[in-house]
Design a protein around this motif. Sequence first.
Motif, short mmCIF file in Angstrom:
data_model
loop_
_atom_site.label_atom_id
_atom_site.label_comp_id
_atom_site.label_asym_id
_atom_site.label_seq_id
_atom_site.Cartn_x
_atom_site.Cartn_y
_atom_site.Cartn_z
N ARG A 88 0.84 -1.21 0.00
CA ARG A 88 0.00 0.00 0.00
C ARG A 88 0.86 1.25 0.00
NH1 ARG A 88 -4.40 2.83 2.54
NH2 ARG A 88 -4.59 4.62 1.12
N ASN A 89 1.86 1.28 0.88
CA ASN A 89 2.64 2.50 1.05
C ASN A 89 3.68 2.69 -0.07
OD1 ASN A 89 2.04 3.93 3.85
ND2 ASN A 89 1.70 1.73 4.07
N GLU A 143 1.70 3.77 -3.29
CA GLU A 143 1.17 5.13 -3.25
C GLU A 143 2.22 6.17 -3.63
OE1 GLU A 143 -1.84 6.40 -2.95
OE2 GLU A 143 -2.71 4.40 -2.85
N LEU A 194 -2.37 4.07 5.19
CA LEU A 194 -1.37 4.92 4.55
C LEU A 194 -0.65 5.64 5.68
CD1 LEU A 194 -0.42 5.75 1.70
CD2 LEU A 194 -1.94 7.72 1.87
N THR A 227 4.51 8.30 4.66
CA THR A 227 4.22 8.15 3.23
C THR A 227 3.56 9.42 2.71
OG1 THR A 227 3.93 5.76 3.51
CG2 THR A 227 3.07 6.75 1.49
N ASN A 271 10.39 7.14 5.65
CA ASN A 271 9.29 6.28 5.25
C ASN A 271 9.61 4.80 5.47
OD1 ASN A 271 7.64 5.26 2.24
ND2 ASN A 271 6.64 5.86 4.13
N ILE A 276 7.76 2.19 8.11
CA ILE A 276 7.21 0.91 7.67
C ILE A 276 7.78 -0.22 8.52
CG2 ILE A 276 7.24 -0.78 5.79
CD1 ILE A 276 7.01 1.61 3.84
#
Length: 252
Positions: A56-57, A60, A131, A135, A241, A245
């Motif tokens: 997802r991240n 994006e 999110l 991110t 980021n 994560i």
Amino acid sequence: MTTMIDQTVELSPEEAHDRIHALARGCSDHPALKNPFYELWMTQELTADEVELVARNFYERVRRTPVRIALAFLHMTDIAARAETVENLYDEMGLGNPRKVHSVILKDFFETLLGRLRGHEVDLDSVAAPLLPSTVRLIEEGEKVFSSPYAQEVCGALLAQEWHAYPQLVQLYEGVRNYRGHYGLEEFHENCEYFYLHIGATEKEHKIHSLSTAAKACRTVEDIAHIERGFTTYLDLLAENWNEIHRTIRPA
């Protein structure tokens, strides 16, 4: 007594190229590329929920890559640099084929992988993974630096994007190999088009172009300082980021 450096000192094209090349090579030691997430990703298979968070991240921010390149084009003035940047953008947009747009290929990869892990079809636009704040910052602050009024700062950010991309994708692909057991042998490689596309040639060409583009924008020591600022700003956003994560997947 402190000696002040004259920021208006002019550089020869060779000096500018050598200094920027050294800056670019230095990204290999930055936390954007040396971080605990890559170590985790390459050494073990993650759970479906964990892969979903990564997918997802990462997706994006990757899908905003053409926007960043377009912003860089708009804020450049050198005609040769703009031409090189357009070629980069054309690559990202699948050479005009919507099915071959890089973010589309990446999305297909993640949806197939998550489908194998979940045992049912997955739409990446509808997954439950959040999110992350870093991110959002990477996307928003990244687009700001790619829109800087200083063309050199824009070129520095583009340099960071392209020089971190190749080793980043090498490490991500090495981690993807942990999931080979969920595919047939040929099927696995068919689904890795996104990685082969970049590792094979695309990112190598983009590295050369971004170096050339940045060098063209440099005439003085002050220009180098702006390039370093854009370069470091973008790498720091990337590092933050990946670290968030990792913290989310493996809380201390």
